[in-house]
Design an enzyme around this catalytic site. Structure first.
Site, PDB file in Angstrom:
ATOM      1  N   ILE A 525     -33.667  10.695  30.813  1.00 43.14           N
ATOM      2  CA  ILE A 525     -34.072   9.383  30.271  1.00 43.14           C
ATOM      3  C   ILE A 525     -35.449   9.492  29.642  1.00 43.14           C
ATOM      4  O   ILE A 525     -36.334  10.169  30.169  1.00 43.14           O
ATOM      5  CB  ILE A 525     -34.236   8.325  31.391  1.00 43.14           C
ATOM      6  CG1 ILE A 525     -33.113   8.394  32.403  1.00 43.14           C
ATOM      7  CG2 ILE A 525     -34.350   6.921  30.815  1.00 43.14           C
ATOM      8  CD1 ILE A 525     -33.460   7.623  33.675  1.00 43.14           C
ATOM      9  N   CYS A 526     -35.637   8.785  28.553  1.00 45.25           N
ATOM     10  CA  CYS A 526     -36.996   8.503  28.061  1.00 45.25           C
ATOM     11  C   CYS A 526     -36.961   7.057  27.564  1.00 45.25           C
ATOM     12  O   CYS A 526     -36.105   6.280  27.976  1.00 45.25           O
ATOM     13  CB  CYS A 526     -37.426   9.486  26.976  1.00 45.25           C
ATOM     14  SG  CYS A 526     -36.499   9.325  25.452  1.00 45.25           S
ATOM     15  N   ARG A 527     -37.855   6.701  26.640  1.00 50.88           N
ATOM     16  CA  ARG A 527     -37.853   5.299  26.219  1.00 50.88           C
ATOM     17  C   ARG A 527     -36.660   4.998  25.329  1.00 50.88           C
ATOM     18  O   ARG A 527     -35.928   4.037  25.546  1.00 50.88           O
ATOM     19  CB  ARG A 527     -39.168   4.968  25.511  1.00 50.88           C
ATOM     20  CG  ARG A 527     -39.245   3.546  25.026  1.00 50.88           C
ATOM     21  CD  ARG A 527     -40.628   3.176  24.554  1.00 50.88           C
ATOM     22  NE  ARG A 527     -40.647   1.805  24.086  1.00 50.88           N
ATOM     23  CZ  ARG A 527     -40.365   1.440  22.848  1.00 50.88           C
ATOM     24  NH1 ARG A 527     -40.062   2.343  21.946  1.00 50.88           N
ATOM     25  NH2 ARG A 527     -40.388   0.168  22.501  1.00 50.88           N
ATOM     26  N   MET A 553     -34.379   3.956  28.056  1.00 50.78           N
ATOM     27  CA  MET A 553     -34.694   2.689  28.722  1.00 50.78           C
ATOM     28  C   MET A 553     -34.415   1.507  27.799  1.00 50.78           C
ATOM     29  O   MET A 553     -34.108   0.407  28.265  1.00 50.78           O
ATOM     30  CB  MET A 553     -36.160   2.657  29.161  1.00 50.78           C
ATOM     31  CG  MET A 553     -36.508   3.663  30.240  1.00 50.78           C
ATOM     32  SD  MET A 553     -35.478   3.535  31.706  1.00 50.78           S
ATOM     33  CE  MET A 553     -36.158   2.087  32.500  1.00 50.78           C
TER      34      MET A 553
END
Ligand SMILES: Cc1cc2nc3c(=O)[nH]c(=O)nc-3n(C[C@H](O)[C@H](O)[C@H](O)COP(=O)(O)OP(=O)(O)OC[C@H]3O[C@@H](n4cnc5c(N)ncnc54)[C@H](O)[C@@H]3O)c2cc1C
Length: 564
Positions: A525-527, A553
């Protein structure tokens, strides 16, 4: 050749004008039940909101223009009441005089549109309840708003003094584009607006997680949403106001009510003439817009069309298809071999400075059809180069065939240049493009307009990476059971975090690979998915089973994406 066209708006008027351009000799009669031809339905909500202040601006071409420029015998206030395909006649009734005449035809074109759905609910005819379909409808709404609400001030008991307070509360019923556009315009007129929608989302053609973004945005602009609640009836309340009663038992007080419950194809004449009606309730036509009676054509909102992606019969009430179909019917009548390609439902709605647009199939449609050969990606590119002022994120969902990469659908939301991305994708889709074609599309670029990798290219690159196996992806549904690796910076986690995820910043990942499991799949996961892509590449090349959580996210919390 004598051609009668029933309906003088989008489909009918474009048919009449095209036919005249192709055939100087044809006798063309265009009959319209209402007082106007070729008016801009699509502008009506903006006339309600005073964005288009003058009613006259809504008239694209008047009856006189059709008479003088196109030599069309335009008859307004004239209703076609019966068609007889065997005798090839149409019965016409003059609304003013009641006189009924019969006209013969060589070819007949039906473009009667699709009236608003108006269920027989208790109180539906109360004053103050309106539809937004015709110019007279908007005139009545404007008059109603401007008149204000009569109410008796505290003084009346003693003096009989009456005053007027402005109308302030509106209830819009229906979360389709007419309902939403009208809701926005009522906010511009100072109304406190409640939108009642029976479904669990607004904008039914798009997927629920994308609709959530729009719903959040509307709420932040003061529109109160009452989803999952159908209207049950209307009660006259004090001071000439209305209580809108819903199935859940609520009563929403209103000074004005707008009914926007959708439309239903007008098949009255077609049924009377024994024409074939399709499974979705529209007039059945072939690709030449010909009905089951060879000399009768039908176009616009009243017909069923083939969905370009799924091949299903569908009802698409949009101005673009209606205009193109009118033109195709004229071509065919004039002896040309024009064909309608089907509709992909390309649409856009503008709301409070943002736009939601879409084309092709939604994921929910593919699911309903049991189609499993598709993949989806979420991405949030900037509308133009981030270093140039004014760039805004666009939330995009792209749906494509797993087996061959063919583009199936696209949905996009944002505050800048959403339309051009969906228009480009709509064109690509109609041309049968794949995500590999999107990677290679050559699009306009200077920093104020786009990026060297335009969002359309970017969508193609991400999707193609998925299909080539360079970037295995996953989605949030079911993600909680997986091993979650968050590669963002700690400061970002303070704002929003994914429960249970371990955090190793991208820059430290190579040095800390020993902390990761080799016996489990890792969801990264990242933004927005970009850093997670790099992380996934590192992990895959080091022998881990890793997937990028598409959209990061943002795809989890993207209901907060559109902020002013
Ligand atoms: C408020 C509103 C906003 C819209 N906004 C958009 C938008 O932004 N984008 C978009 O793509 N589409 C929009 N649409 C939809 C678009 O206007 C329609 O898809 C398009 O007008 C359909 O064209 P049509 O010729 O099939 O029907 P219509 O334009 O509805 O015309 C049918 C005409 O036939 C007449 N008629 C019907 N029966 C008879 C009869 N028996 N005799 C004589 N006359 C008859 C009717 O009076 C009517 O004028 C909007 C529609 C509305 C109401």
């Amino acid at each position: 050749m004598k051609v009668i066209i029933v309906g003088g708006s989008a489909g009918g008027a474009s048919c009449a004008a095209r036919l005249r351009r192709l055939d100087e000799k044809a006798e063309i009669i265009m009959v319209e039940r209402g007082p106007y031809v070729s008016y801009a339905n699509c502008g009506l909500p903006y006339h309600v909101g005073n964005v288009i202040p003058k009613e006259a601006s809504l008239f694209v071409a008047d009856a006189n223009t059709f008479r003088t420029q196109f030599a069309v015998d335009v008859r307004t206030g004239c209703e076609a009441t019966k068609i007889s395909p065997n005798k090839k006649t149409v019965e016409l009734r003059n609304a003013a005089t009641g006189e009924v005449t019969t006209e013969s035809y060589d070819k007949l074109v039906l473009s009667p549109g699709a009236p608003s759905i108006r269920p027989p609910l208790p109180g539906i005819d109360l004053p103050g309840i309106f539809e937004v379909r015709t110019v007279p409808d908007t005139r009545a709404i404007r008059e109603w708003i401007e008149r204000g609400s009569q109410f008796l001030s505290g003084m009346h008991k003693y003096s009989g003094f009456q005053t007027v307070r402005p109308k302030t509360r509106a209830v819009v019923i229906g979360g389709g584009f007419i309902g939403l556009e009208t809701a926005e315009n009522l906010v511009h007129r100072g109304f406190d607006v409640t939108l009642v929608e029976m479904g669990d989302q607004i904008l039914a053609p798009i997927d629920p997680e994308m609709a959530r973004i729009v719903e959040g945005y509307l709420e932040r602009h003061g529109i109160r949403l009452a989803l999952n609640d159908g209207v049950a009836g209307f009660n006259e309340a004090a001071n000439a106001t209305i209580d809108v009663l819903t199935k859940s038992g609520k009563a929403h007080p209103a000074d004005i009510v707008i009914l926007a419950l959708g439309v239903r194809p007008d098949t009255t004449l077609a049924k009377m003439g024994g024409l074939k009606i399709g499974e979705r309730g529209g007039i059945r036509v072939d690709e030449h817009m010909r009905t089951s009676s060879p000399d009768i054509f039908a176009v616009g909102d009243a017909v069923e069309v083939k969905d370009f992606v799924t091949g299903e019969w569908s009802l698409i009430a949009l101005a673009g298809p209606a205009n193109r179909q009118g033109r195709i019917a004229a071509d065919v009548i004039a002896g040309r071999d024009s064909r309608f390609r089907g509709s992909q439902g390309t649409s856009i709605i503008g709301l409070f400075g943002a736009a939601a647009a879409w084309t092709g199939a939604s994921e929910k449609t593919l699911k309903r059809l049991g189609d499993k050969d598709y993949e989806k990606i979420y991405l949030y590119p900037n509308s133009h180069a981030g270093y140039y002022p004014g760039a805004k994120p666009i939330a995009m969902k792209i749906i494509f065939r797993k087996s061959d990469g063919k583009l199936l659908g696209a949905q996009a939301l944002g505050q800048d240049n959403v339309d051009k991305r969906i228009s480009a994708l709509a064109m690509a889709l109609q041309m049968g493009a794949t995500v590999y074609d999107l990677e290679e599309s050559e699009l306009c670029y200077a920093p104020q307009f786009g990026s060297a990798k335009d969002p359309v290219n970017f969508a193609g690159m991400v999707a193609a990476d998925v299909l080539r196996g360079d970037m295995p992806i996953s989605h949030w549904d079911g993600a909680e059971k997986a091993f979650l690796l968050d590669v963002r910076e700690p400061v970002e986690l303070a704002v929003e975090s994914a429960p249970g995820a371990i955090n190793i910043q991208l820059g430290q990942l190579r040095a800390r690979l020993g902390e990761l499991p080799r016996d489990r799949e890792i969801l990264v996961i990242c933004r927005s998915g970009q850093r997670a892509y790099c992380a996934t590449r590192i992990l895959v090349q080091h022998g881990f089973r890793a997937r990028n959580l598409s959209g990061g996210m943002l795809s989890r919390f993207h209901s907060l994406l559109l902020v002013d």
